[in-house]
Design an enzyme around this catalytic site. Structure first.
Site, PDB file in Angstrom:
ATOM      1  N   GLN A  99      36.585  -3.633  16.664  1.00 18.16           N
ATOM      2  CA  GLN A  99      37.245  -5.014  15.960  1.00 18.16           C
ATOM      3  C   GLN A  99      36.962  -4.775  14.546  1.00 18.16           C
ATOM      4  OE1 GLN A  99      35.127  -8.784  15.879  1.00 18.16           O
ATOM      5  NE2 GLN A  99      36.981  -9.615  16.579  1.00 18.16           N
ATOM      6  N   TYR A 180      36.561 -15.896   9.160  1.00 11.20           N
ATOM      7  CA  TYR A 180      36.283 -14.734   8.224  1.00 11.20           C
ATOM      8  C   TYR A 180      37.753 -14.482   7.474  1.00 11.20           C
ATOM      9  CZ  TYR A 180      32.258 -14.187  11.058  1.00 11.20           C
ATOM     10  OH  TYR A 180      30.887 -14.593  11.657  1.00 11.20           O
ATOM     11  N   ARG A 227      43.002 -11.147  17.046  1.00 11.66           N
ATOM     12  CA  ARG A 227      42.318 -12.127  17.669  1.00 11.66           C
ATOM     13  C   ARG A 227      42.292 -13.609  16.610  1.00 11.66           C
ATOM     14  NH1 ARG A 227      36.044 -13.203  19.094  1.00 11.66           N
ATOM     15  NH2 ARG A 227      36.492 -13.918  21.333  1.00 11.66           N
ATOM     16  N   GLY A 317      32.223 -12.828  27.082  1.00 10.66           N
ATOM     17  CA  GLY A 317      31.326 -12.472  26.085  1.00 10.66           C
ATOM     18  C   GLY A 317      29.898 -12.413  26.529  1.00 10.66           C
TER      19      GLY A 317
HETATM   20  C1  8OZ Z   1      28.048 -14.192  16.014  1.00 11.57           C
HETATM   21  C2  8OZ Z   1      27.065 -14.116  14.847  1.00 11.57           C
HETATM   22  C3  8OZ Z   1      27.705 -13.251  13.740  1.00 11.57           C
HETATM   23  C4  8OZ Z   1      28.863 -12.977  13.471  1.00 11.57           C
HETATM   24  C5  8OZ Z   1      32.125 -13.901  15.046  1.00 11.57           C
HETATM   25  C6  8OZ Z   1      31.699 -11.628  14.206  1.00 11.57           C
HETATM   26  O1  8OZ Z   1      32.045 -15.066  15.229  1.00 11.57           O
HETATM   27  C7  8OZ Z   1      31.056 -13.141  14.692  1.00 11.57           C
HETATM   28  C8  8OZ Z   1      29.672 -13.460  14.703  1.00 11.57           C
HETATM   29  C9  8OZ Z   1      29.185 -14.019  15.940  1.00 11.57           C
HETATM   30  O2  8OZ Z   1      33.455 -13.508  15.268  1.00 11.57           O
END
Ligand code: 8OZ
Length: 364
Positions: A99, A180, A227, A317
């Site tokens: 990813q 993000y 995603r 998950g």
């Molecule tokens: C939990 C803690 C830190 C990052 C996401 C990459 O939520 C994460 C993430 C999840 O996609």
């Protein structure tokens, strides 16, 4: 009628079943250089019975990092580290995508090169916390990316995709979910730009399109997944019209013929409830490839969802954290180990590689 345990083709890749290990941040790379190592290889190899493994989010550049001890895919040492993992997974008969992750504004100056501010579409703080290696801290206010910098970010994704190939992965998943960087650009709450990358949704999907063009330059499109989390407010993202935004984003993905669409249904890691007007089925039907569903699936819901044709693949998950042999357990309707939250993030083997398989439990 297909079942959860039937094989499915993803382009020229045969997945022996439809149970996927979801991408899971575990914060266990080497502190020095964010390098994956032998312990991570053992963890992934233990879970190689999945139809497909999707790795934890892996930063495409130092700037793309938002948490302590997450692995990268931008340095030679990281590529070498990941090679141990892909070799171990392949030796156990598995398949693994990486990813690709840029956190954008979800970071802290202490995690950024030279203590700089993180970058985002606009200079609006995320209103979320991150982990800096000592504790949880408020994310830093980002700096808005200049128009001229965007090509560099796309190039970082391209290099990361090349590195993923060199590291022996079977494909890549673009992390465009959970608030993000890509998600920040898609949504009007975090993207207030007035240039070609902001404003109307046709502009807000521009970065996504450029990144997908770069990834599909390096990989056959069937080896690229994406995603999204359209109705999740993870990491403080908001959008005034998520159905419209994500319909556009999925149509953009279709332009590249991607292998799969992966949706977080509901709130990331939380309830599956959807807001008024939200329609996962409608989004899924817009997409031309395979559909991977995620969030809060148990055995019954997973079986029903695949048998009804509503999803092709189910990503688990927390159940995969606690059950290395999850596919076997689902097949047998065997009890599952319970995941321990305290060891999700950071640490070593405890709560990582020491969850027993069914056979180990019986032998003990
Ligand atoms: C939990 C803690 C830190 C990052 C996401 C990459 O939520 C994460 C993430 C999840 O996609």
């Amino acid at each position: 009628m297909a079942t959860l345990f039937d094989p499915i083709r993803l382009g020229d890749l045969e997945l022996p079943n439809r149970v996927v290990m979801a991408p899971l941040t575990r914060n266990r790379a080497l502190a020095d250089g964010d390098v994956p190592h032998a312990l991570n290889a053992e963890y992934y190899a233990q879970r190689a019975g999945a139809g497909l493994l999707v790795s934890e989010g892996s930063q495409i550049s130092p700037e793309g990092k938002g948490y302590a001890w997450t692995p990268g895919i931008h340095s030679a040492a990281q590529v070498e580290g990941w090679r141990k993992i892909t070799d171990a997974v392949h030796a156990r008969g598995g398949r693994i995508f990486i990813q690709l992750w840029h956190v954008g504004r979800v970071s802290h100056t202490s995690l950024q090169p030279d203590g700089q501010a993180p970058v985002g579409p606009s200079a609006i703080a995320a209103e979320t916390r991150t982990f800096d290696g000592k504790g949880f801290v408020e994310t830093s206010t980002p700096r808005a990316l200049e128009m001229g910098e965007i090509a560099r970010i796309v190039e970082d994704y391209r290099k990361a995709a090349e590195n993923a190939r060199d590291a022996g992965f079977d494909g890549v998943e673009l992390h465009a979910a959970n608030g993000y960087l890509i998600d920040q650009f898609l949504r009007d709450g975090s993207n207030r730009r007035e240039d070609a990358y902001g404003g109307p949704v046709e502009n807000r999907v521009r970065l996504l399109g450029e990144v997908l063009a770069a990834l599909t330059d390096i990989w056959p499109a069937s080896r690229v997944g994406i995603r999204f989390s359209p109705f999740s407010n993870a990491n403080g993202v908001e959008d005034s019209a998520p159905m419209a935004t994500f319909s556009h984003a999925i149509r953009k993905a279709n332009e590249f013929g991607l292998g799969y669409l992966h949706l977080v249904e509901g709130q990331t890691g939380g309830p599956r409830d959807l807001p008024e007007g939200a329609d996962i089925g409608a989004l899924r039907r817009l997409f031309d490839g395979i559909y991977m569903a995620n969030n809060g699936y148990d055995r019954d819901l997973a079986l029903r969802t695949v048998e009804s044709g509503e999803a092709d693949l189910i990503a688990f998950g927390k159940a995969f954290i606690a059950n290395p042999d999850l596919v076997t357990r689902l097949r047998k309707a065997a009890p599952l180990n319970a995941p321990e939250k305290e060891t999700f993030y950071g640490g070593g083997a405890e709560g990582y590689t020491d969850y027993p398989t069914l056979e180990e439990t019986k032998a003990a």
